[in-house]
Enzyme design. Structure first.
Site, mmCIF file in Angstrom:
data_model
loop_
_atom_site.group_PDB
_atom_site.id
_atom_site.type_symbol
_atom_site.label_atom_id
_atom_site.label_comp_id
_atom_site.label_asym_id
_atom_site.label_seq_id
_atom_site.Cartn_x
_atom_site.Cartn_y
_atom_site.Cartn_z
ATOM 1 N N TYR A 215 26.142 -71.584 -7.534
ATOM 2 C CA TYR A 215 26.791 -70.412 -7.747
ATOM 3 C C TYR A 215 26.351 -69.963 -9.104
ATOM 4 C CZ TYR A 215 27.262 -70.297 -2.525
ATOM 5 O OH TYR A 215 27.340 -70.850 -1.316
ATOM 6 N N GLN B 77 31.892 -61.457 -10.664
ATOM 7 C CA GLN B 77 32.855 -60.077 -10.383
ATOM 8 C C GLN B 77 33.854 -60.576 -10.918
ATOM 9 O OE1 GLN B 77 31.675 -59.382 -5.757
ATOM 10 N NE2 GLN B 77 32.054 -57.626 -6.444
HETATM 11 N N1 LIG Z 1 25.643 -71.622 2.710
HETATM 12 C C1 LIG Z 1 25.569 -70.494 2.070
HETATM 13 O O1 LIG Z 1 23.876 -70.747 2.150
HETATM 14 C C2 LIG Z 1 26.013 -69.489 2.685
HETATM 15 C C3 LIG Z 1 25.584 -68.011 1.724
HETATM 16 C C4 LIG Z 1 26.238 -66.987 1.193
HETATM 17 C C5 LIG Z 1 27.795 -67.567 1.326
HETATM 18 N N2 LIG Z 1 28.239 -68.665 1.233
HETATM 19 C C6 LIG Z 1 29.598 -69.089 0.853
HETATM 20 O O2 LIG Z 1 30.288 -68.305 2.105
HETATM 21 C C7 LIG Z 1 31.312 -67.671 1.281
HETATM 22 C C8 LIG Z 1 31.715 -65.994 1.818
HETATM 23 O O3 LIG Z 1 30.565 -65.590 1.758
HETATM 24 P P1 LIG Z 1 30.995 -63.841 1.416
HETATM 25 O O4 LIG Z 1 31.379 -64.043 0.101
HETATM 26 O O5 LIG Z 1 29.458 -62.875 1.825
HETATM 27 O O6 LIG Z 1 31.852 -63.705 2.568
HETATM 28 P P2 LIG Z 1 31.826 -61.713 3.248
HETATM 29 O O7 LIG Z 1 33.534 -62.088 3.620
HETATM 30 O O8 LIG Z 1 31.117 -61.550 4.175
HETATM 31 O O9 LIG Z 1 32.236 -60.566 1.771
HETATM 32 C C9 LIG Z 1 32.837 -61.568 0.712
HETATM 33 C C10 LIG Z 1 32.208 -59.876 0.305
HETATM 34 O O10 LIG Z 1 33.407 -58.347 0.907
HETATM 35 C C11 LIG Z 1 34.596 -57.615 0.303
HETATM 36 N N3 LIG Z 1 35.698 -57.916 1.254
HETATM 37 C C12 LIG Z 1 35.716 -59.238 1.249
HETATM 38 N N4 LIG Z 1 37.270 -58.756 1.506
HETATM 39 C C13 LIG Z 1 37.696 -57.575 1.570
HETATM 40 C C14 LIG Z 1 38.244 -57.046 2.532
HETATM 41 N N5 LIG Z 1 40.249 -57.548 2.628
HETATM 42 N N6 LIG Z 1 38.394 -55.435 1.593
HETATM 43 C C15 LIG Z 1 38.067 -55.381 1.578
HETATM 44 N N7 LIG Z 1 36.569 -55.326 1.115
HETATM 45 C C16 LIG Z 1 36.370 -56.813 1.384
HETATM 46 C C17 LIG Z 1 34.415 -58.096 -0.998
HETATM 47 O O11 LIG Z 1 33.216 -57.802 -1.637
HETATM 48 P P3 LIG Z 1 33.834 -56.651 -2.537
HETATM 49 O O12 LIG Z 1 33.099 -56.832 -3.698
HETATM 50 O O13 LIG Z 1 32.057 -55.770 -2.156
HETATM 51 O O14 LIG Z 1 34.808 -55.653 -2.957
HETATM 52 C C18 LIG Z 1 34.089 -59.445 -0.920
HETATM 53 O O15 LIG Z 1 33.359 -59.970 -2.093
HETATM 54 C C19 LIG Z 1 30.777 -67.313 -0.045
HETATM 55 O O16 LIG Z 1 31.910 -67.254 -0.749
HETATM 56 C C20 LIG Z 1 30.175 -69.109 0.026
HETATM 57 O O17 LIG Z 1 31.701 -69.808 -0.489
HETATM 58 C C21 LIG Z 1 27.660 -69.541 1.486
#
Ligand SMILES: NC(=O)c1ccc[n+]([C@@H]2O[C@H](COP(=O)([O-])OP(=O)(O)OC[C@H]3O[C@@H](n4cnc5c(N)ncnc54)[C@H](OP(=O)(O)O)[C@@H]3O)[C@@H](O)[C@H]2O)c1
Length: 330
Positions: A54, A27
Protein backbone atom coordinates in the site's frame (compact mmCIF):
# COMPACT_ATOMS: atom_id res chain seq x y z
CA UNK A 1 -19.59 -1.96 18.31
CA UNK A 2 -19.98 -5.71 18.34
CA UNK A 3 -17.10 -8.18 18.28
CA UNK A 4 -16.95 -11.50 16.46
CA UNK A 5 -14.59 -14.44 16.68
CA UNK A 6 -12.12 -14.58 13.82
CA UNK A 7 -13.21 -17.89 12.33
CA UNK A 8 -12.33 -20.84 14.54
CA UNK A 9 -9.85 -18.82 16.63
CA UNK A 10 -10.11 -17.33 20.10
CA UNK A 11 -9.49 -13.83 18.76
CA UNK A 12 -12.27 -11.25 18.96
CA UNK A 13 -12.36 -8.66 16.22
CA UNK A 14 -14.63 -5.64 15.83
CA UNK A 15 -17.26 -6.33 13.19
CA UNK A 16 -16.29 -3.06 11.49
CA UNK A 17 -12.60 -2.40 10.97
CA UNK A 18 -10.53 0.17 9.10
CA UNK A 19 -8.08 -0.26 6.22
CA UNK A 20 -5.53 1.95 4.52
CA UNK A 21 -5.58 1.00 0.80
CA UNK A 22 -5.63 4.00 -1.62
CA UNK A 23 -6.39 6.45 1.18
CA UNK A 24 -3.31 6.49 3.47
CA UNK A 25 -0.64 8.68 1.88
CA UNK A 26 -2.28 8.98 -1.57
CA UNK A 27 -5.51 10.72 -0.42
CA UNK A 28 -4.91 11.52 3.23
CA UNK A 29 -1.80 12.87 4.90
CA UNK A 30 -0.77 11.57 8.31
CA UNK A 31 -2.89 14.15 10.16
CA UNK A 32 -6.13 13.22 8.39
CA UNK A 33 -5.43 9.51 8.62
CA UNK A 34 -4.80 10.00 12.33
CA UNK A 35 -8.24 11.61 12.82
CA UNK A 36 -9.84 8.67 10.97
CA UNK A 37 -7.98 6.08 13.06
CA UNK A 38 -8.90 7.81 16.32
CA UNK A 39 -12.55 8.13 15.23
CA UNK A 40 -12.56 4.42 14.43
CA UNK A 41 -10.85 3.44 17.70
CA UNK A 42 -13.15 5.65 19.78
CA UNK A 43 -16.09 3.98 18.01
CA UNK A 44 -14.88 0.53 19.11
CA UNK A 45 -12.84 -0.52 16.05
CA UNK A 46 -9.97 -2.74 17.19
CA UNK A 47 -8.55 -3.85 13.83
CA UNK A 48 -6.50 -1.85 11.33
CA UNK A 49 -5.58 -3.41 7.99
CA UNK A 50 -2.46 -2.75 5.96
CA UNK A 51 -0.17 -4.33 3.34
CA UNK A 52 3.47 -4.01 2.35
CA UNK A 53 2.39 -2.78 -1.08
CA UNK A 54 0.00 0.00 0.00
CA UNK A 55 1.40 3.33 -1.21
CA UNK A 56 4.74 1.55 -1.68
CA UNK A 57 5.14 1.02 2.10
CA UNK A 58 4.03 4.54 3.07
CA UNK A 59 0.65 3.34 4.40
CA UNK A 60 2.53 1.22 6.95
CA UNK A 61 4.84 4.14 7.81
CA UNK A 62 1.86 6.44 8.47
CA UNK A 63 -0.02 3.83 10.49
CA UNK A 64 3.09 3.06 12.54
CA UNK A 65 3.60 6.75 13.40
CA UNK A 66 -0.05 7.16 14.31
CA UNK A 67 -0.09 4.07 16.53
CA UNK A 68 3.08 5.18 18.28
CA UNK A 69 1.64 8.61 19.07
CA UNK A 70 -1.72 7.17 20.13
CA UNK A 71 -0.14 5.25 22.97
CA UNK A 72 -2.96 2.69 22.98
CA UNK A 73 -2.25 -0.52 24.87
CA UNK A 74 -0.82 -3.01 22.36
CA UNK A 75 -3.17 -5.69 23.68
CA UNK A 76 -6.19 -3.57 22.75
CA UNK A 77 -5.78 -3.37 18.99
CA UNK A 78 -5.02 -5.66 16.08
CA UNK A 79 -2.90 -4.80 13.06
CA UNK A 80 -2.45 -6.81 9.91
CA UNK A 81 -0.15 -6.70 6.99
CA UNK A 82 -0.18 -8.58 3.72
CA UNK A 83 2.83 -9.94 1.88
CA UNK A 84 3.21 -10.45 -1.86
CA UNK A 85 4.38 -7.28 -3.63
CA UNK A 86 7.40 -5.95 -1.71
CA UNK A 87 9.39 -4.33 -4.50
CA UNK A 88 10.65 -4.70 -8.07
CA UNK A 89 13.42 -7.23 -7.46
CA UNK A 90 12.80 -10.82 -8.57
CA UNK A 91 12.88 -12.02 -4.97
CA UNK A 92 10.89 -9.12 -3.56
CA UNK A 93 7.54 -10.52 -4.60
CA UNK A 94 5.55 -13.69 -4.23
CA UNK A 95 5.30 -16.15 -1.37
CA UNK A 96 8.76 -17.74 -1.24
CA UNK A 97 10.20 -18.28 2.23
CA UNK A 98 12.78 -15.57 1.47
CA UNK A 99 10.25 -12.92 0.56
CA UNK A 100 7.85 -13.78 3.38
CA UNK A 101 10.59 -13.58 6.03
CA UNK A 102 12.22 -10.42 4.61
CA UNK A 103 8.86 -8.83 3.75
CA UNK A 104 7.52 -9.27 7.29
CA UNK A 105 10.70 -7.79 8.79
CA UNK A 106 10.43 -4.74 6.52
CA UNK A 107 6.73 -4.28 7.33
CA UNK A 108 7.38 -4.49 11.08
CA UNK A 109 10.12 -1.89 10.73
CA UNK A 110 7.75 0.50 8.91
CA UNK A 111 4.93 -0.17 11.38
CA UNK A 112 7.37 0.18 14.33
CA UNK A 113 5.79 -2.93 15.86
CA UNK A 114 7.26 -6.14 17.28
CA UNK A 115 4.51 -8.22 15.69
CA UNK A 116 1.38 -8.03 13.56
CA UNK A 117 -1.70 -9.83 14.80
CA UNK A 118 -2.86 -11.04 11.41
CA UNK A 119 -0.61 -11.89 8.48
CA UNK A 120 -2.01 -12.51 5.00
CA UNK A 121 -0.64 -13.99 1.78
CA UNK A 122 -1.92 -11.13 -0.38
CA UNK A 123 -2.54 -13.30 -3.47
CA UNK A 124 -1.85 -16.91 -4.49
CA UNK A 125 1.66 -17.51 -5.86
CA UNK A 126 1.39 -20.25 -8.46
CA UNK A 127 5.19 -20.47 -8.80
CA UNK A 128 5.90 -21.31 -5.14
CA UNK A 129 4.96 -24.70 -3.67
CA UNK A 130 2.19 -24.18 -1.12
CA UNK A 131 4.16 -26.24 1.41
CA UNK A 132 7.01 -23.68 1.29
CA UNK A 133 4.54 -20.88 2.07
CA UNK A 134 2.85 -22.84 4.88
CA UNK A 135 6.24 -23.59 6.46
CA UNK A 136 7.31 -19.92 6.18
CA UNK A 137 4.08 -18.74 7.83
CA UNK A 138 4.55 -21.31 10.59
CA UNK A 139 8.12 -20.03 11.10
CA UNK A 140 6.97 -16.39 11.31
CA UNK A 141 4.37 -17.25 13.94
CA UNK A 142 6.84 -19.33 15.94
CA UNK A 143 9.23 -16.36 15.85
CA UNK A 144 6.51 -14.27 17.52
CA UNK A 145 6.22 -11.91 14.54
CA UNK A 146 2.52 -12.73 13.87
CA UNK A 147 -0.27 -14.50 15.73
CA UNK A 148 -2.57 -15.76 12.96
CA UNK A 149 -2.12 -16.27 9.25
CA UNK A 150 -4.43 -16.46 6.31
CA UNK A 151 -4.84 -15.77 2.63
CA UNK A 152 -6.35 -13.15 0.38
CA UNK A 153 -8.18 -13.90 -2.86
CA UNK A 154 -7.00 -17.49 -2.92
CA UNK A 155 -9.10 -20.11 -4.72
CA UNK A 156 -10.72 -22.51 -2.29
CA UNK A 157 -8.68 -25.47 -3.63
CA UNK A 158 -5.41 -23.75 -2.64
CA UNK A 159 -6.77 -22.76 0.77
CA UNK A 160 -7.78 -26.37 1.42
CA UNK A 161 -4.38 -27.59 0.25
CA UNK A 162 -2.63 -25.22 2.67
CA UNK A 163 -4.91 -26.33 5.48
CA UNK A 164 -4.32 -30.04 4.80
CA UNK A 165 -0.52 -29.61 4.51
CA UNK A 166 -0.48 -27.77 7.83
CA UNK A 167 -2.53 -30.49 9.52
CA UNK A 168 -0.47 -33.34 8.00
CA UNK A 169 2.87 -31.74 8.94
CA UNK A 170 1.71 -30.53 12.39
CA UNK A 171 2.16 -26.90 11.37
CA UNK A 172 -0.07 -23.90 12.17
CA UNK A 173 -2.99 -23.82 9.73
CA UNK A 174 -4.54 -20.69 8.17
CA UNK A 175 -7.61 -19.34 9.98
CA UNK A 176 -8.90 -16.58 7.72
CA UNK A 177 -9.33 -15.31 4.17
CA UNK A 178 -9.53 -11.72 2.95
CA UNK A 179 -11.83 -11.66 -0.09
CA UNK A 180 -13.71 -8.87 -1.81
CA UNK A 181 -17.34 -9.01 -0.72
CA UNK A 182 -20.17 -6.60 -1.26
CA UNK A 183 -23.68 -6.44 -2.73
CA UNK A 184 -22.21 -6.58 -6.23
CA UNK A 185 -19.55 -9.26 -5.70
CA UNK A 186 -20.79 -12.42 -3.98
CA UNK A 187 -19.80 -15.73 -5.60
CA UNK A 188 -16.66 -16.63 -3.63
CA UNK A 189 -17.93 -15.72 -0.19
CA UNK A 190 -21.44 -17.11 -0.55
CA UNK A 191 -20.68 -20.29 -2.51
CA UNK A 192 -17.07 -21.11 -3.42
CA UNK A 193 -15.65 -20.95 0.12
CA UNK A 194 -18.29 -23.22 1.70
CA UNK A 195 -15.88 -26.22 1.92
CA UNK A 196 -13.48 -24.09 4.02
CA UNK A 197 -16.29 -22.95 6.33
CA UNK A 198 -17.39 -26.57 6.74
CA UNK A 199 -13.89 -27.99 7.25
CA UNK A 200 -12.31 -25.42 9.59
CA UNK A 201 -14.79 -22.57 10.09
CA UNK A 202 -12.61 -20.18 8.09
CA UNK A 203 -13.10 -16.55 9.14
CA UNK A 204 -13.45 -13.66 6.69
CA UNK A 205 -12.04 -10.14 6.85
CA UNK A 206 -13.85 -8.80 3.81
CA UNK A 207 -12.71 -5.86 1.65
CA UNK A 208 -14.30 -3.17 -0.53
CA UNK A 209 -17.70 -3.44 1.16
CA UNK A 210 -18.78 -0.33 -0.79
CA UNK A 211 -17.33 -1.60 -4.07
CA UNK A 212 -14.69 1.17 -3.90
CA UNK A 213 -17.47 3.75 -3.50
CA UNK A 214 -19.98 2.66 -6.19
CA UNK A 215 -22.42 1.56 -3.48
CA UNK A 216 -22.48 5.01 -1.88
CA UNK A 217 -24.53 6.35 -4.80
CA UNK A 218 -22.02 9.13 -5.50
CA UNK A 219 -21.43 7.93 -9.07
CA UNK A 220 -25.06 8.36 -10.23
CA UNK A 221 -24.18 11.35 -12.42
CA UNK A 222 -20.66 10.63 -13.60
CA UNK A 223 -17.38 10.78 -11.71
CA UNK A 224 -17.23 13.53 -9.08
CA UNK A 225 -13.93 15.25 -8.31
CA UNK A 226 -12.06 14.26 -5.18
CA UNK A 227 -13.12 10.61 -5.35
CA UNK A 228 -11.21 7.37 -5.84
CA UNK A 229 -12.37 7.17 -9.43
CA UNK A 230 -10.76 10.53 -10.20
CA UNK A 231 -7.28 9.48 -8.99
CA UNK A 232 -4.77 9.15 -11.83
CA UNK A 233 -2.61 6.64 -9.99
CA UNK A 234 -5.53 4.20 -9.74
CA UNK A 235 -6.77 4.18 -13.35
CA UNK A 236 -6.56 0.36 -13.20
CA UNK A 237 -9.82 0.57 -11.22
CA UNK A 238 -11.55 2.29 -14.14
CA UNK A 239 -13.72 -0.75 -14.98
CA UNK A 240 -15.42 -0.38 -11.61
CA UNK A 241 -16.61 3.13 -12.36
CA UNK A 242 -17.37 3.24 -16.09
CA UNK A 243 -18.46 0.86 -18.83
CA UNK A 244 -21.44 -1.50 -19.14
CA UNK A 245 -20.90 -3.42 -15.91
CA UNK A 246 -20.51 -0.21 -13.92
CA UNK A 247 -23.64 1.24 -15.50
CA UNK A 248 -25.68 -1.83 -14.51
CA UNK A 249 -24.34 -1.55 -10.97
CA UNK A 250 -24.99 2.19 -10.74
CA UNK A 251 -28.61 1.57 -11.83
CA UNK A 252 -29.01 -1.01 -9.07
CA UNK A 253 -27.70 1.50 -6.53
CA UNK A 254 -30.28 4.02 -7.77
CA UNK A 255 -32.97 1.45 -7.00
CA UNK A 256 -31.51 0.68 -3.57
CA UNK A 257 -31.38 4.34 -2.51
CA UNK A 258 -35.14 4.59 -1.72
CA UNK A 259 -34.84 1.53 0.56
CA UNK A 260 -32.10 3.27 2.55
CA UNK A 261 -34.15 6.44 2.64
CA UNK A 262 -37.24 4.62 3.97
CA UNK A 263 -35.11 3.08 6.72
CA UNK A 264 -33.71 6.50 7.60
CA UNK A 265 -30.11 5.46 6.92
CA UNK A 266 -27.47 6.40 4.36
CA UNK A 267 -26.64 4.26 1.34
CA UNK A 268 -23.12 3.43 2.70
CA UNK A 269 -24.71 2.28 5.97
CA UNK A 270 -27.16 0.06 4.08
CA UNK A 271 -24.36 -1.55 2.05
CA UNK A 272 -22.14 -2.11 5.11
CA UNK A 273 -24.98 -3.49 7.25
CA UNK A 274 -25.87 -5.87 4.40
CA UNK A 275 -22.33 -7.33 4.60
CA UNK A 276 -22.65 -7.63 8.38
CA UNK A 277 -25.79 -9.76 7.96
CA UNK A 278 -23.57 -12.56 6.64
CA UNK A 279 -22.59 -14.52 9.75
CA UNK A 280 -19.51 -16.01 8.11
CA UNK A 281 -18.02 -12.51 7.96
CA UNK A 282 -15.74 -11.86 10.95
CA UNK A 283 -15.11 -8.21 10.10
CA UNK A 284 -16.01 -5.75 7.36
CA UNK A 285 -12.92 -3.70 6.54
CA UNK A 286 -14.14 -0.22 5.76
CA UNK A 287 -12.23 2.46 3.91
CA UNK A 288 -12.60 6.22 4.31
CA UNK A 289 -10.84 9.11 2.65
CA UNK A 290 -12.40 11.65 5.03
CA UNK A 291 -13.13 11.56 8.77
CA UNK A 292 -16.84 12.24 8.19
CA UNK A 293 -17.07 9.07 6.08
CA UNK A 294 -15.62 7.10 8.99
CA UNK A 295 -18.28 8.56 11.31
CA UNK A 296 -21.05 7.71 8.84
CA UNK A 297 -19.80 4.14 8.38
CA UNK A 298 -19.44 3.38 12.08
CA UNK A 299 -23.22 3.71 12.48
CA UNK A 300 -23.74 0.61 10.31
CA UNK A 301 -23.22 -1.56 13.35
CA UNK A 302 -26.30 -0.09 15.09
CA UNK A 303 -28.69 -0.37 12.16
CA UNK A 304 -28.24 -4.07 11.33
CA UNK A 305 -31.57 -4.81 13.01
CA UNK A 306 -33.33 -2.61 10.45
CA UNK A 307 -32.41 -5.12 7.76
CA UNK A 308 -35.26 -7.52 8.54
CA UNK A 309 -35.87 -10.60 6.34
CA UNK A 310 -38.46 -8.55 4.45
CA UNK A 311 -35.98 -5.74 3.77
CA UNK A 312 -33.31 -8.29 2.77
CA UNK A 313 -35.80 -9.79 0.28
CA UNK A 314 -36.44 -6.38 -1.23
CA UNK A 315 -32.71 -5.80 -1.59
CA UNK A 316 -32.31 -9.25 -3.18
CA UNK A 317 -34.97 -8.39 -5.76
CA UNK A 318 -33.08 -5.27 -6.77
CA UNK A 319 -29.65 -6.91 -6.80
CA UNK A 320 -30.88 -9.90 -8.80
CA UNK A 321 -27.43 -11.51 -8.54
CA UNK A 322 -27.75 -14.30 -6.00
CA UNK A 323 -25.02 -16.85 -6.81
CA UNK A 324 -26.19 -20.31 -7.73
CA UNK A 325 -25.14 -23.36 -5.71
CA UNK A 326 -23.60 -26.45 -7.33
CA UNK A 327 -26.09 -29.23 -8.12
CA UNK A 328 -26.58 -31.76 -5.32
CA UNK A 329 -26.65 -35.10 -7.20
CA UNK A 330 -27.71 -37.22 -4.22
N1 LIG B 1 -6.87 -8.00 0.40
C1 LIG B 1 -7.00 -7.22 -0.64
O1 LIG B 1 -6.61 -7.56 -1.75
C2 LIG B 1 -7.66 -5.89 -0.48
C3 LIG B 1 -8.04 -5.16 -1.61
C4 LIG B 1 -8.63 -3.93 -1.42
C5 LIG B 1 -8.86 -3.44 -0.13
N2 LIG B 1 -8.46 -4.17 0.94
C6 LIG B 1 -8.67 -3.66 2.34
O2 LIG B 1 -10.03 -3.30 2.53
C7 LIG B 1 -10.12 -1.93 2.93
C8 LIG B 1 -11.42 -1.36 2.44
O3 LIG B 1 -11.48 -1.43 1.01
P1 LIG B 1 -12.01 -0.19 0.19
O4 LIG B 1 -11.29 1.05 0.61
O5 LIG B 1 -12.02 -0.55 -1.24
O6 LIG B 1 -13.51 -0.11 0.79
P2 LIG B 1 -14.84 0.51 0.19
O7 LIG B 1 -15.72 0.70 1.38
O8 LIG B 1 -15.38 -0.31 -0.91
O9 LIG B 1 -14.42 1.91 -0.42
C9 LIG B 1 -13.97 2.94 0.40
C10 LIG B 1 -14.09 4.28 -0.31
O10 LIG B 1 -15.47 4.61 -0.51
C11 LIG B 1 -15.68 5.98 -0.24
N3 LIG B 1 -16.50 6.07 1.00
C12 LIG B 1 -16.35 5.33 2.13
N4 LIG B 1 -17.29 5.64 3.03
C13 LIG B 1 -18.06 6.60 2.47
C14 LIG B 1 -19.18 7.31 2.92
N5 LIG B 1 -19.71 7.11 4.11
N6 LIG B 1 -19.72 8.24 2.08
C15 LIG B 1 -19.21 8.45 0.86
N7 LIG B 1 -18.12 7.80 0.37
C16 LIG B 1 -17.55 6.88 1.18
C17 LIG B 1 -14.29 6.60 -0.05
O11 LIG B 1 -13.77 6.89 -1.34
P3 LIG B 1 -13.72 8.38 -1.98
O12 LIG B 1 -12.34 8.88 -1.79
O13 LIG B 1 -14.05 8.13 -3.42
O14 LIG B 1 -14.74 9.24 -1.27
C18 LIG B 1 -13.53 5.43 0.51
O15 LIG B 1 -12.14 5.52 0.41
C19 LIG B 1 -8.85 -1.30 2.35
O16 LIG B 1 -8.48 -0.12 2.99
C20 LIG B 1 -7.84 -2.40 2.58
O17 LIG B 1 -7.40 -2.38 3.92
C21 LIG B 1 -7.88 -5.39 0.80
Amino acid sequence: MEYRYLGNSGLQISELSFGSWVTFSDQMDEKKAEVCMHTAYDGGVNFFDNAEVYAGGNAELLMGNILKRAGWKRSEYLVSTKIFWGGEGINERGLSRKHIVEGVDNSLMRLQLDYVDLLFCHRPDYQTPIEETVRAMNYIINQGKAFYWGTSEWPVESIMEAYHIARREHLIPPVMEQPEYNMLHRQRVEVDYIPAYDRFDMGLTIWSPLGSGILTGKYSNGIPKDTRASLEKYTYLEGRFSGDRAETNINKVKELAPIAQELGITMPQLALAWCLKNEQVSTVITGASKPEQMEDNLKATDIKAKLTPKVMDRIEMVLDNQPSFPTDFR
